[in-house]
Enzyme design. Sequence first.
Site, mmCIF file in Angstrom:
data_model
loop_
_atom_site.group_PDB
_atom_site.id
_atom_site.type_symbol
_atom_site.label_atom_id
_atom_site.label_comp_id
_atom_site.label_asym_id
_atom_site.label_seq_id
_atom_site.Cartn_x
_atom_site.Cartn_y
_atom_site.Cartn_z
ATOM 1 C CE LYS A 52 -3.948 -2.476 2.243
ATOM 2 N NZ LYS A 52 -4.559 -2.683 3.422
ATOM 3 C CD GLN A 96 -3.377 -4.420 6.579
ATOM 4 O OE1 GLN A 96 -3.366 -3.435 5.989
ATOM 5 N NE2 GLN A 96 -3.913 -5.570 6.119
ATOM 6 C CG ASP A 119 -10.136 -0.259 4.541
ATOM 7 O OD1 ASP A 119 -10.013 -0.437 3.459
ATOM 8 O OD2 ASP A 119 -9.568 -0.528 5.751
#
Length: 282
Positions: A52, A96, A119
């Site tokens: 990422k 994460q 997200d």
Amino acid sequence: MARLIDGKAVAAELREGLKARCAGLAARGITPGLAVILVGDDLASRIYVRNKERACASVGIHTRTFRFPAETEMGALKAQIDALNADDSFDGILLQLPLPQGLCADELLERIAPEKDVDGFHPLNFGKLALGLGGKTPCTPAGCMELLRRAGVEIAGKEAVVIGRSRLVGKPTALLLQAADATVTLCHSHTRDLAAHTRRADILIAAAGKAGLVTGEMIKPGAAVIDVGINRMPDGTLCGDVEFSSAEPVAGAITPVPGGVGPMTIAMLLKATIDAAEERRG
Ligand code: NAP
């Protein structure tokens, strides 16, 4: 023989567009920023975060990873999220997952400011998605939809079957397909006779995390098959939830693993961060 839906190529094309949007923002003195919170030492998570970071850098997004040991307490993580919510240089905050045992992901995800929730896991954004009110969309489901659109797959009025009901993939994908006017069936581990459902699917999304769960005889001839699964085999190779060798001759279009949904997930994260920067900073 199915047409291959090349996620790598689509993601690369998307990234070019995102680079141009970043350059446009840079001309106005704005650098989109993504903060990543990584707790613990999980190898896969470390690899995902590194990918990422690289992807962000490649399009011009500023990124910083905040690393915490596995034994970090909830209070310290909440304080970090509060600080990032208030930090204007970050447009997106990504926690994460999975978190080490003992930490509550729900509580932390809820703490992220909804406008920085790239997200799309905050209950407010998920609720908006369920109600068809827009909001931020989880990256993997958004990537699946983009692949279907770019492959020219008609969605409205079609039978779509999603295998897996996680909040990360299955549920939001089903909601997006429904919003696009498909007739959606959501299957899970208690589904009786999975094949009876999958054989009706014009669009089949496999997101169970079970290698080879879907075989060719479970697929309707000509169907579009999106394989979200990522399974590591004993020999170290990756494979999806769909048995590619038997599915490919039957399907009309199919994504490979690797090189299908995976690259799209990252591309959609970059897009979400740039969207957030544009929304937040006018
Ligand atoms: P998850 O949270 O473990 O959820 C798996 C879902 O599949 C559950 O809803 C489960 O049902 C269902 N399931 C399991 N076995 C099944 C079976 N035999 N028949 C029907 N349904 C079954 O996994 P996830 O986070 O959604 O991820 C799914 C897969 O996608 C994993 O392989 C993951 O690595 C991969 N993934 C890929 C990307 C990408 O970028 N390509 C991103 C995220 C995830 P129950 O609810 O009844 O338990």
